[in-house]
Design an enzyme around this catalytic site. Structure first.
Site, PDB file in Angstrom:
ATOM      1  N   ASP A 154      -6.857  -1.506  -4.538  1.00  0.00           N
ATOM      2  CA  ASP A 154      -7.932  -1.187  -3.603  1.00  0.00           C
ATOM      3  C   ASP A 154      -8.905  -0.186  -4.227  1.00  0.00           C
ATOM      4  O   ASP A 154     -10.121  -0.295  -4.066  1.00  0.00           O
ATOM      5  CB  ASP A 154      -7.365  -0.594  -2.311  1.00  0.00           C
ATOM      6  CG  ASP A 154      -6.440  -1.539  -1.572  1.00  0.00           C
ATOM      7  OD1 ASP A 154      -6.559  -2.764  -1.753  1.00  0.00           O
ATOM      8  OD2 ASP A 154      -5.589  -1.047  -0.812  1.00  0.00           O
ATOM      9  N   ASP A 199       0.860  -1.185   0.000  1.00  0.00           N
ATOM     10  CA  ASP A 199       0.000   0.000   0.000  1.00  0.00           C
ATOM     11  C   ASP A 199       0.889   1.226   0.000  1.00  0.00           C
ATOM     12  O   ASP A 199       1.972   1.217   0.598  1.00  0.00           O
ATOM     13  CB  ASP A 199      -0.907   0.019   1.231  1.00  0.00           C
ATOM     14  CG  ASP A 199      -2.024  -1.005   1.159  1.00  0.00           C
ATOM     15  OD1 ASP A 199      -2.360  -1.438   0.040  1.00  0.00           O
ATOM     16  OD2 ASP A 199      -2.573  -1.366   2.217  1.00  0.00           O
TER      17      ASP A 199
END
Length: 147
Positions: free
Chosen positions: A128, A114
């Site tokens: 995401d 991330d």
């Protein structure tokens, strides 16, 4: 024809996700952040070992199995239902690509990379975003279709 469109969209999205994550892995150290728009938007490398918002951090196998099951269900949906909406195919490929992108991370690294940090929101990645945007817009699309 819908499968060709689906494959083209999916390849583009997975490629962009992989490219962004490889860039982050090679250029941003774990915990380091690069300000894009001051403190509002930063690139900040985080290794997410769990699911959304880091929940269930020891669930690597669960998330791999869940992802494979979700991909299988998407293929069933594509083969079973007759539809010609390019927009719906686009949305399905977004969700598919997001699942594939994070699945690749879990298999290669044991965690999801991330790196997009928006003020006061958990760090996330392109995959995401693909999943979230795809699901929200499919719900809206199907809801509007019923009216």
């Amino acid at each position: 024809m819908k499968f060709i469109i689906f494959i083209i969209f999916s390849c583009i999205f997975v490629f962009l996700d992989r490219l962004s994550k490889i860039f982050v892995i090679k250029n941003i150290k774990y915990g380091e952040s690069i300000k894009i728009l001051g403190d509002f938007l930063k690139f900040e490398r985080v290794d997410n070992r769990g699911g959304i918002f880091g929940i269930f951090p020891d669930g690597k196998i669960f998330f791999i199995v869940f992802s494979i099951l979700a991909l299988f269900l998407i293929f069933i949906f594509l083969f079973k239902y007759k539809f010609n909406s390019c927009f719906l195919i686009f949305l399905i490929s977004l969700i598919f690509s997001g699942i594939v992108g994070n699945l690749i991370d879990r298999i290669l690294y044991g965690f999801v990379v991330d790196f997009i940090s928006v003020k006061n929101f958990p760090v996330f990645n392109l995959s995401d975003t693909y999943i979230t945007v795809g699901v929200v817009l499919i719900v809206v699309y199907l809801w509007k279709k019923e009216l």
